[in-house]
Design a protein around this motif. Sequence first.
Motif, PDB file in Angstrom:
ATOM      1  N   VAL A 146      -2.702   0.278  -4.252  1.00 21.86           N
ATOM      2  CA  VAL A 146      -2.627  -1.005  -3.555  1.00 21.86           C
ATOM      3  C   VAL A 146      -2.315  -2.122  -4.546  1.00 21.86           C
ATOM      4  N   HIS A 147      -1.269  -2.892  -4.247  1.00 27.41           N
ATOM      5  CA  HIS A 147      -0.954  -4.085  -5.041  1.00 27.41           C
ATOM      6  C   HIS A 147      -1.470  -5.277  -4.259  1.00 27.41           C
ATOM      7  N   ASP A 148      -2.509  -5.897  -4.801  1.00 22.07           N
ATOM      8  CA  ASP A 148      -3.143  -7.024  -4.134  1.00 22.07           C
ATOM      9  C   ASP A 148      -3.761  -7.915  -5.200  1.00 22.07           C
ATOM     10  N   GLN A 149      -3.597  -9.201  -5.039  1.00 20.47           N
ATOM     11  CA  GLN A 149      -4.166 -10.153  -5.992  1.00 20.47           C
ATOM     12  C   GLN A 149      -3.700  -9.874  -7.416  1.00 20.47           C
ATOM     13  N   ARG A 150      -2.434  -9.522  -7.568  1.00 20.79           N
ATOM     14  CA  ARG A 150      -1.774  -9.384  -8.872  1.00 20.79           C
ATOM     15  C   ARG A 150      -2.123  -8.110  -9.643  1.00 20.79           C
ATOM     16  N   ASN A 151      -2.947  -7.242  -9.100  1.00 22.17           N
ATOM     17  CA  ASN A 151      -3.319  -6.006  -9.781  1.00 22.17           C
ATOM     18  C   ASN A 151      -2.852  -4.812  -8.977  1.00 22.17           C
ATOM     19  N   TRP A 152      -2.803  -3.668  -9.629  1.00 23.33           N
ATOM     20  CA  TRP A 152      -2.503  -2.395  -8.966  1.00 23.33           C
ATOM     21  C   TRP A 152      -3.782  -1.587  -8.971  1.00 23.33           C
ATOM     22  N   ALA A 196      -0.055   2.246 -13.480  1.00 30.14           N
ATOM     23  CA  ALA A 196      -0.748   2.933 -12.385  1.00 30.14           C
ATOM     24  C   ALA A 196      -0.036   4.224 -12.012  1.00 30.14           C
ATOM     25  N   VAL A 197       1.289   4.170 -11.915  1.00 31.53           N
ATOM     26  CA  VAL A 197       2.068   5.358 -11.557  1.00 31.53           C
ATOM     27  C   VAL A 197       1.951   6.429 -12.646  1.00 31.53           C
ATOM     28  N   ALA A 198       2.011   6.016 -13.903  1.00 26.53           N
ATOM     29  CA  ALA A 198       1.860   6.978 -15.000  1.00 26.53           C
ATOM     30  C   ALA A 198       0.513   7.688 -14.899  1.00 26.53           C
ATOM     31  N   TYR A 199      -0.546   6.928 -14.612  1.00 23.86           N
ATOM     32  CA  TYR A 199      -1.880   7.508 -14.462  1.00 23.86           C
ATOM     33  C   TYR A 199      -1.899   8.509 -13.307  1.00 23.86           C
ATOM     34  N   LEU A 200      -1.339   8.099 -12.167  1.00 26.23           N
ATOM     35  CA  LEU A 200      -1.342   8.980 -10.996  1.00 26.23           C
ATOM     36  C   LEU A 200      -0.594  10.282 -11.272  1.00 26.23           C
ATOM     37  N   ARG A 201       0.540  10.182 -11.933  1.00 21.84           N
ATOM     38  CA  ARG A 201       1.320  11.387 -12.253  1.00 21.84           C
ATOM     39  C   ARG A 201       0.571  12.290 -13.220  1.00 21.84           C
ATOM     40  N   GLU A 202      -0.090  11.695 -14.209  1.00 16.12           N
ATOM     41  CA  GLU A 202      -0.895  12.477 -15.150  1.00 16.12           C
ATOM     42  C   GLU A 202      -2.012  13.226 -14.433  1.00 16.12           C
ATOM     43  N   GLU A 203      -2.522  12.620 -13.380  1.00 15.06           N
ATOM     44  CA  GLU A 203      -3.613  13.229 -12.609  1.00 15.06           C
ATOM     45  C   GLU A 203      -3.115  14.211 -11.545  1.00 15.06           C
ATOM     46  N   GLY A 204      -1.783  14.406 -11.484  1.00 15.02           N
ATOM     47  CA  GLY A 204      -1.233  15.395 -10.570  1.00 15.02           C
ATOM     48  C   GLY A 204      -0.909  14.874  -9.173  1.00 15.02           C
ATOM     49  N   PHE A 205      -0.778  13.588  -9.004  1.00 19.04           N
ATOM     50  CA  PHE A 205      -0.449  13.028  -7.700  1.00 19.04           C
ATOM     51  C   PHE A 205       1.046  12.730  -7.619  1.00 19.04           C
ATOM     52  N   ILE A 210       0.845  -1.191   0.000  1.00 21.98           N
ATOM     53  CA  ILE A 210       0.000   0.000   0.000  1.00 21.98           C
ATOM     54  C   ILE A 210       0.881   1.242   0.000  1.00 21.98           C
ATOM     55  N   GLU A 211       0.656   2.109  -0.981  1.00 16.70           N
ATOM     56  CA  GLU A 211       1.372   3.381  -1.079  1.00 16.70           C
ATOM     57  C   GLU A 211       0.355   4.516  -1.010  1.00 16.70           C
ATOM     58  N   THR A 212       0.741   5.586  -0.346  1.00 18.72           N
ATOM     59  CA  THR A 212      -0.113   6.773  -0.270  1.00 18.72           C
ATOM     60  C   THR A 212       0.384   7.802  -1.278  1.00 18.72           C
ATOM     61  N   TYR A 253      -7.428   3.512  -4.844  1.00 19.15           N
ATOM     62  CA  TYR A 253      -8.588   3.717  -3.979  1.00 19.15           C
ATOM     63  C   TYR A 253      -8.648   5.163  -3.503  1.00 19.15           C
ATOM     64  N   TYR A 254      -9.861   5.698  -3.498  1.00 23.04           N
ATOM     65  CA  TYR A 254     -10.131   6.998  -2.904  1.00 23.04           C
ATOM     66  C   TYR A 254     -11.221   6.780  -1.868  1.00 23.04           C
ATOM     67  N   GLN A 255     -10.917   7.071  -0.612  1.00 20.33           N
ATOM     68  CA  GLN A 255     -11.855   6.874   0.503  1.00 20.33           C
ATOM     69  C   GLN A 255     -12.464   5.470   0.471  1.00 20.33           C
ATOM     70  N   ASN A 256     -11.627   4.473   0.345  1.00 22.88           N
ATOM     71  CA  ASN A 256     -12.010   3.048   0.335  1.00 22.88           C
ATOM     72  C   ASN A 256     -12.848   2.626  -0.863  1.00 22.88           C
ATOM     73  N   ASN A 257     -12.978   3.494  -1.849  1.00 24.70           N
ATOM     74  CA  ASN A 257     -13.698   3.151  -3.070  1.00 24.70           C
ATOM     75  C   ASN A 257     -12.694   2.899  -4.191  1.00 24.70           C
ATOM     76  N   LEU A 258     -12.857   1.784  -4.884  1.00 29.53           N
ATOM     77  CA  LEU A 258     -11.984   1.458  -5.998  1.00 29.53           C
ATOM     78  C   LEU A 258     -12.258   2.415  -7.151  1.00 29.53           C
ATOM     79  N   GLU A 259     -11.210   3.107  -7.603  1.00 32.52           N
ATOM     80  CA  GLU A 259     -11.343   4.070  -8.692  1.00 32.52           C
ATOM     81  C   GLU A 259     -10.831   3.516 -10.015  1.00 32.52           C
TER      82      GLU A 259
END
Length: 151
Positions: free
Chosen positions: A114-120, A138-147, A100-102, A123-129
């Motif tokens: 979250v890396h679990d069950q082979r996927n990345w 996943a990291v590329a997406y997060l960076r594109e979104e400004g995280f 789990i990374e924040t 989650y936002y407020q415990n909801n799968l996004e």
Amino acid sequence: MLTFEQKQAVIESFPELTKKEISLKRLNYHFEDSLYEKTIVVEKLHPNGNGFVYVGDLLKYEKIANDKGLVNIRDFDEESLKTIIRDAIDYLSEEEAPIIETWVSREGTTIELVHDQRNWDIYYQNNLEETFGTKEAAVAYLREEGFRHKG
């Protein structure tokens, strides 16, 4: 395209696989230490170069795997074949705790990668996004979104 013999040599470079001859001069390669019922990693390797590798539901291969989780390796080069076999063995042997990374946006929004069950999964407020097959995607997406990773 690798020949049958070249594919055999690549496959047999994985000491955790056991060769089993089947009909029509085809070969299966089993991973006996699988944590699951499924043990065949390489299925129906044929002298004509055709064969399949079991990748289950790994998202990384969802576009090329059939509905049984098999990828045809007929046209694979050596590096691609090694990679998919390693991924298949890892898939059948992983039973790890989730990673789990924040991540935080400039505005202060916090999400979890979250890396679990082979996927990345993101989650936002415990909801799968979103779900990705690789961490890189996943990291590329997060960076594109400004995280950015909160280390």
